[in-house]
Design an enzyme around this catalytic site. Structure first.
Site, PDB file in Angstrom:
ATOM      1  N   CYS A   1      65.360  30.632 -67.375  1.00  0.00           N
ATOM      2  CA  CYS A   1      65.314  29.017 -67.476  1.00  0.00           C
ATOM      3  C   CYS A   1      66.357  28.688 -68.637  1.00  0.00           C
ATOM      4  CB  CYS A   1      63.793  28.982 -68.102  1.00  0.00           C
ATOM      5  SG  CYS A   1      63.468  27.122 -68.412  1.00  0.00           S
TER       6      CYS A   1
ATOM      7  N   HIS B   1      57.524  22.621 -64.874  1.00  0.00           N
ATOM      8  CA  HIS B   1      58.305  22.008 -65.999  1.00  0.00           C
ATOM      9  C   HIS B   1      57.697  20.513 -66.182  1.00  0.00           C
ATOM     10  CE1 HIS B   1      61.289  24.566 -67.874  1.00  0.00           C
ATOM     11  NE2 HIS B   1      61.727  24.622 -66.838  1.00  0.00           N
TER      12      HIS B   1
ATOM     13  N   HIS C   1      58.730  26.833 -60.136  1.00  0.00           N
ATOM     14  CA  HIS C   1      59.368  26.918 -61.569  1.00  0.00           C
ATOM     15  C   HIS C   1      59.572  25.308 -62.198  1.00  0.00           C
ATOM     16  CE1 HIS C   1      61.790  28.697 -64.808  1.00  0.00           C
ATOM     17  NE2 HIS C   1      62.192  27.451 -64.831  1.00  0.00           N
ATOM     18  N   GLU C   2      60.271  24.801 -61.347  1.00  0.00           N
ATOM     19  CA  GLU C   2      60.873  23.250 -61.875  1.00  0.00           C
ATOM     20  C   GLU C   2      59.394  22.408 -61.788  1.00  0.00           C
ATOM     21  OE1 GLU C   2      63.569  23.001 -63.149  1.00  0.00           O
ATOM     22  OE2 GLU C   2      64.232  24.887 -62.154  1.00  0.00           O
TER      23      GLU C   2
HETATM   24 NI    NI Z   1      63.180  26.191 -66.098  1.00  0.00          NI
END
Ligand code: NI
Length: 181
Positions: free
Chosen positions: A99, A145, A141-142
């Protein structure tokens, strides 16, 4: 165009639930996406979410080189606005993630192998796409966020957390995990 500063783990913006984008076609959002693309290119990652550049908005970009894409072809720069993810099966896979907000480290993280992604394109057009493997991992993953979640919060086994230089030097066989992410 501008290269933006990337927030690192510990900055509170990374823990917020980001706000939906009301209109993806405004000049502000277009400019933001261009700057994020330049920032991602400069930083050398595969994905970048708006909270990582201190904008608490529900959008991210990603770009996967052929060497890491399932089909063996590049996945070109893709913008996703107001994403919604639906798992398409219970299958969970462990895979390595890094990341840009946690520089120098990587870890094995459990993710759904197959998902459906709904969202808007950069021109505001709704789309739906079924994704698998590494692309599905990047999108999960995004999207995390945008909900204030960083990958260490998804980890199930902290033995598989380390510095890039060290973990890339040794060949870690990843566990086959069936626990929910
Ligand atoms: Ni990330």
């Amino acid at each position: 165009m501008a290269i933006l500063k990337i927030a690192r783990m510990g900055h509170p913006v990374l823990l917020l639930r980001a706000e939906p984008v009301a209109d993806p076609t405004t000049p502000e959002i277009t400019q933001l996406l261009e700057n994020m693309a330049e920032t991602l290119e400069d930083a050398g990652g595969v994905g970048l979410a708006a909270p990582q550049i201190h904008e608490s908005l529900r959008l991210f970009i990603y770009k996967i080189p052929a060497s890491r894409a399932e089909g063996g072809a590049d996945i070109p720069l893709t913008a996703v606005i107001n994403p919604e993810i639906t798992p398409l099966s219970d299958e969970i896979t462990m895979g390595w993630e890094g990341c840009l907000s946690i520089p120098g480290l990587r870890a094995a993280v459990p993710r759904y192998e197959h998902i459906r992604l709904n969202g808007l394109t950069a021109t505001g057009t709704p789309f739906e796409k079924n994704l698998s493997g590494f692309e599905a991992r990047v999108v999960q993953h995004e999207t995390d966020h945008l909900n204030g979640i960083l990958y260490p919060m998804r980890m199930s086994d902290f033995r598989y957390f380390g510095f890039n230089e060290e973990t890339l030097r040794y060949d870690f066989p990843l566990p086959k995990i069936k626990a929910a992410p």
